[in-house]
Design an enzyme around this catalytic site. Structure first.
Site, PDB file in Angstrom:
ATOM      1  N   CYS A   1      12.829   5.945  74.852  1.00 48.62           N
ATOM      2  CA  CYS A   1      12.369   6.792  73.744  1.00 48.62           C
ATOM      3  C   CYS A   1      13.511   7.616  73.157  1.00 48.62           C
ATOM      4  O   CYS A   1      13.523   7.920  71.966  1.00 48.62           O
ATOM      5  CB  CYS A   1      11.246   7.710  74.211  1.00 48.62           C
ATOM      6  SG  CYS A   1       9.726   6.828  74.597  1.00 48.62           S
TER       7      CYS A   1
ATOM      8  N   CYS B   1      29.960   6.640  67.396  1.00 56.48           N
ATOM      9  CA  CYS B   1      28.516   6.392  67.355  1.00 56.48           C
ATOM     10  C   CYS B   1      27.828   7.622  67.919  1.00 56.48           C
ATOM     11  O   CYS B   1      28.395   8.711  67.894  1.00 56.48           O
ATOM     12  CB  CYS B   1      28.157   5.113  68.122  1.00 56.48           C
ATOM     13  SG  CYS B   1      28.530   5.200  69.872  1.00 56.48           S
TER      14      CYS B   1
END
Lengths: 444, 102
Positions: free
Chosen positions: A239, A402
């Site tokens: 999640c 990133c």
């Protein structure tokens, strides 16, 4: 009256007042002192859970709307009152499940979770609250249960559900609810239920999808019957990486509470086993797949099981029993740059090309100025764009960033394979940038 | 002209992502496909259906072995026997990988 006696009287008054001042000062400092250990709720109830033979008047009044249902009635309500349910995980699935089990009158609920409440949990973990951030999720859930239904005998286990505690904890309950968030714990919960002969109400949710099945019940299969081999760790999204729409685990967790009721009232045993699929943005939203009974060759519930005790689930699955971020280390230190060093490089105005390889949704949240956006999923096709952009800064080095510093390493390795040797990744990504360089930069 | 016979494949969760965000798609039968020996009409094995999915979406390679497969909303055990379960025109095959989040 002599001056002498006045002096004596005043001296005595003074002494009495001094004593009083001392006492008040002491009391004041005691009240003002910071409390080293704030009073926490007792983690375990004072009285033992006992079963009853009939509902009392307050229970009849409280559960009247359920007592009026022929499918539940007095017998069904009494079954709930005398039942015990263990919920493994007080997160997105566990939150509504625990609340509804408590609300509907399940007598004893165990909640096991080792995590603490974070603000980023609250968009889906509705049993917790802002005021309980930092508190153990198990204890926070117990507080919520007692606020909702003080008759519920709720036990909070502030522990990791691992092989050392699984059997002894689960043995205390009639039904187990798998509301966990990771692959190794799902196999552990399954094997625990098979070894103990407990029904397992299992659900999962991620992004916009969910699944729900009752395992190890009435001749139905176990989790290993359907998924004998764990998915490769690199294909498993959690999640915190993939995101999840708050109401999706809410729906699945609520359905888990329903399945528990159906088991406890005996309705479920008459149903054929199914796997329920939920896709929030697809049509139809729900699909039901008929599944078979237990598989004869299943490693744990088959006719000749090879798994007869709990095993090392972390090794079996190749992943950790958490849904936290993974930190890969694919590159030698010389091929990487720290956030602090990259910050210096930016401040001194050294020409370079910064490539951000995050997904577009993440790039929309925040980005460093001047970056070229090339999502990792398109990276291989877009290497020519990167090289062209680099030419525009007169063939200067490439830095790749990133979110966490994993995909950036993959991207550097990819460029190496394509013959580009002067690319480095920024260690720890934008989360590290937030932590060590710029606390005003958003963290997500 | 009547539409050529097809079967349909549904991709769920991570299989949907591995199939380039395809929710479902219809496939024509390969020209080599034969009717069953009992004259039951055009058919293709579940095993071959999966192989054709992977051929079309190479990203599925890492996912397909661990998926639960359903034919017309009913579970099909993978592995042994999978080459003897037949997909007929208008049948629906679903690739259902485990979801683990919560």
């Amino acid at each position: 009256m002599s001056a002498q006696s006045d002096v004596e009287r005043l001296a005595a008054e003074n002494a009495a007042l001094q004593t009083r001042i001392q006492a008040l000062t002491k009391e004041n400092s005691r009240l003002k002192a910071p409390q080293t250990s704030p009073p926490l709720p007792d983690p375990s109830p004072l009285t033992a859970f006992t079963q009853v033979e009939s509902l009392n008047n307050p229970e009849i009044a409280r559960y009247s709307r359920q007592l009026l249902l022929p499918e539940v009635g007095v017998q069904g309500q009494l079954s709930l009152r005398n039942a015990s349910v263990l919920v493994v995980g007080a997160g997105g699935l566990g939150s509504p499940c625990i609340l509804y089990l408590a609300a509907m009158g399940v007598g004893k609920i165990g909640v096991i979770d080792h995590d603490t409440v974070e603000i980023s949990n609250l968009q889906r973990q509705v049993i917790h609250s802002e005021s309980r951030a930092g508190l153990s999720k198990a204890r926070s859930a117990r507080l919520a249960v007692h606020e909702l239904n003080s008759d519920c005998h709720c036990i909070a286990y502030d522990l990791v559900f691992d092989y050392t505690v699984a059997l002894s904890v689960a043995a205390e309950y009639d039904v187990v609810v798998d509301a966990t968030d990771n692959v190794p714990t799902r196999y552990l919960v399954n094997d625990t239920c098979v070894l103990l002969g407990k029904p397992l109400v299992s659900a999962s949710a991620l992004k916009l999808d969910g699944q729900l099945t009752v395992y190890n019940y009435a001749g139905g299969p176990c989790y290993r019957c359907l998924f004998p081999v764990p998915p490769p760790p690199e294909t498993v999204t959690n999640c915190s990486d993939g995101g999840v729409l708050g109401v999706v685990p809410g729906i699945l967790g609520t359905l888990q509470a329903l399945e528990v009721v159906k088991i406890l009232t005996g309705v479920k045993a008459k149903e054929a086993p199914t796997l329920l699929l939920f896709s929030a943005f697809s049509s139809p939203t729900f699909r039901s797949i008929k599944i078979r009974g237990k598989q004869a060759h299943c490693a744990v519930c088959g006719t000749q099981p090879t798994i007869t005790e709990l095993q090392d689930y972390v090794a079996f699955c190749g992943s950790q029993p958490t849904d936290g971020p993974v930190h890969l280390n694919l590159l030698p230190a010389g091929d990487r740059i720290t956030c602090a060093d990259y910050h210096t490089l930016r401040q001194t105005g050294q020409p370079h090309l910064l490539v951000d390889v995050r997904e577009p949704v993440q790039y929309d949240i925040c980005r460093l100025p001047g970056s070229l956006h090339v999502p990792w999923r398109d990276f291989a096709q877009r290497v020519p764009d990167i090289l062209a952009a680099r030419e525009a800064v007169s063939h200067q080095p490439i830095y790749i960033i990133c979110r966490l510093g994993n995909d950036s390493q993959e991207a550097v390795l990819h460029l190496r394979e394509r013959g580009v040797v002067d690319a480095k990744d920024i260690v720890g990504g934008l989360l590290e940038w937030h932590q060590s360089v710029d606390p005003t930069f958003p963290a997500y | 002209m009547a539409q050529s016979p097809q079967y349909k494949v549904y991709y769920f969760a991570s299989a949907r992502e591995a199939a380039n965000d395809t929710t479902s798609e219809s496939f024509d039968y390969p020209p080599t496909c034969q009717s069953g020996p009992d004259g039951s009409g055009l058919r293709i094995s579940v095993q071959e259906v999966l192989a054709r999915c992977v051929a079309k979406h190479p990203g599925l390679q890492a996912v397909v072995d661990r998926c639960m497969v359903a034919l017309n909303q009913e579970y099909v055990p993978q592995g042994t026997g999978c080459d003897q379960v037949w997909v007929k025109p208008n049948d629906e095959v679903a690739l259902i990988p485990p979801v683990s989040g919560g």
